[in-house]
Write a protein that holds these residues in place. Sequence first.
Motif, PDB file in Angstrom:
ATOM      1  N   TYR A 146      85.446  13.748  71.246  1.00  0.00           N
ATOM      2  CA  TYR A 146      85.260  13.073  69.885  1.00  0.00           C
ATOM      3  C   TYR A 146      84.525  11.519  70.092  1.00  0.00           C
ATOM      4  O   TYR A 146      84.817  10.753  71.040  1.00  0.00           O
ATOM      5  N   ALA A 147      83.695  11.170  69.060  1.00  0.00           N
ATOM      6  CA  ALA A 147      82.785   9.946  69.135  1.00  0.00           C
ATOM      7  C   ALA A 147      83.650   8.722  68.986  1.00  0.00           C
ATOM      8  O   ALA A 147      84.652   9.063  67.922  1.00  0.00           O
ATOM      9  N   SER A 148      83.444   7.728  69.394  1.00  0.00           N
ATOM     10  CA  SER A 148      83.871   6.447  69.269  1.00  0.00           C
ATOM     11  C   SER A 148      83.534   5.885  67.928  1.00  0.00           C
ATOM     12  O   SER A 148      82.386   6.170  67.260  1.00  0.00           O
ATOM     13  N   ALA A 149      84.019   5.034  67.250  1.00  0.00           N
ATOM     14  CA  ALA A 149      83.855   4.218  65.873  1.00  0.00           C
ATOM     15  C   ALA A 149      82.568   3.541  66.255  1.00  0.00           C
ATOM     16  O   ALA A 149      81.535   3.894  65.084  1.00  0.00           O
ATOM     17  N   THR A 150      82.364   3.125  67.531  1.00  0.00           N
ATOM     18  CA  THR A 150      80.869   2.627  67.569  1.00  0.00           C
ATOM     19  C   THR A 150      79.825   3.298  67.491  1.00  0.00           C
ATOM     20  O   THR A 150      78.903   3.205  67.151  1.00  0.00           O
ATOM     21  N   LEU A 151      79.886   4.607  68.346  1.00  0.00           N
ATOM     22  CA  LEU A 151      78.797   5.473  68.253  1.00  0.00           C
ATOM     23  C   LEU A 151      78.694   6.071  66.731  1.00  0.00           C
ATOM     24  O   LEU A 151      77.375   6.174  66.360  1.00  0.00           O
ATOM     25  N   HIS A 170      84.022  26.321  71.436  1.00  0.00           N
ATOM     26  CA  HIS A 170      85.075  27.186  70.600  1.00  0.00           C
ATOM     27  C   HIS A 170      86.535  27.222  70.856  1.00  0.00           C
ATOM     28  O   HIS A 170      87.088  28.043  71.335  1.00  0.00           O
ATOM     29  N   ASP A 171      87.039  26.106  70.657  1.00  0.00           N
ATOM     30  CA  ASP A 171      88.615  25.692  71.093  1.00  0.00           C
ATOM     31  C   ASP A 171      88.831  24.740  69.890  1.00  0.00           C
ATOM     32  O   ASP A 171      88.190  24.268  68.943  1.00  0.00           O
ATOM     33  N   PRO A 172      90.392  24.574  69.866  1.00  0.00           N
ATOM     34  CA  PRO A 172      90.732  23.610  68.685  1.00  0.00           C
ATOM     35  C   PRO A 172      89.928  22.413  68.535  1.00  0.00           C
ATOM     36  O   PRO A 172      89.777  22.115  67.348  1.00  0.00           O
ATOM     37  N   SER A 173      89.751  21.673  69.512  1.00  0.00           N
ATOM     38  CA  SER A 173      88.927  20.279  69.397  1.00  0.00           C
ATOM     39  C   SER A 173      87.358  20.710  69.062  1.00  0.00           C
ATOM     40  O   SER A 173      86.768  19.877  68.208  1.00  0.00           O
TER      41      SER A 173
END
Length: 277
Positions: A146-151, A170-173
Amino acid sequence: MHATWVGKTTKLKPESIALAIEARDIIAGYDNRVTLRQVFYQLVSRNIIENTERAYKRLGKLLVKARESGIVEWSAMEDRGRSIDTAGTYDSIDQFKRVMRYAFDQDRWVNQQRRVAVIVEKAALAGVIEPVCRQYQTPFIAARGYASATLVAEASVALRNHAVLYLGDHDPSGVDMARDWQDRLRNFDAGCSVERIALTRDQIEMFSLPPQPVKAADARSTAYESVHGSGVWELDALPPDELGRLVQSAIESFIDPEAWNERAEEIDSLRDLIFKD
């Protein structure tokens, strides 16, 4: 010059040699140097080893011994977490001119209707995907989950109005991350569309990728299993050449070939003008 091992070598058991040869064959399928994790997931996808932390560590130790024994080349693998910086030099003026000719470039997307960017969940796959993106002047992000807010904030500026092609497990996340990018870029009014191009169920079935169990610790497991069942698949399990072709084809679907070729001719003319003999 290649690294040459002159230290002691370990005599490997026949089953270890067989596994090292399988790994060597997998590495040969990549155009670039590979990471241990890429080799691991390819072996998992072929049902040769189990998808466990113990198996991963054992493979890492085996590939060290395999390289010491000469079964696998030292130069075939890389550690993307660490690197060596060296100064760039040239052997001659002619070599410098040849390099600089192709270093000069201009925006090749100016006459295209929509610009494209690529985001991949895993940094380990950068060696397969980034060269394709560089060839087509396509912005590339290895998000590392998951990307950071800054990215995301930086991407909302750099990728404004781009069509974003997303690749993840292909998984939940992994399935949820494309949605996450779309929602967060929308909050910045970035004008981006996000399309998930891998890993899909069609690709899983096409390449007969074996499933792994869903991690119960993932808070998104229940919602995922209600739609996709109890299996998960790693993006790394796709054959590397297929992954590269997939990204190339997706990028090219946004390109008007005639306009692209005309722009390439304009750039080549400028190169001739600047670097004429």
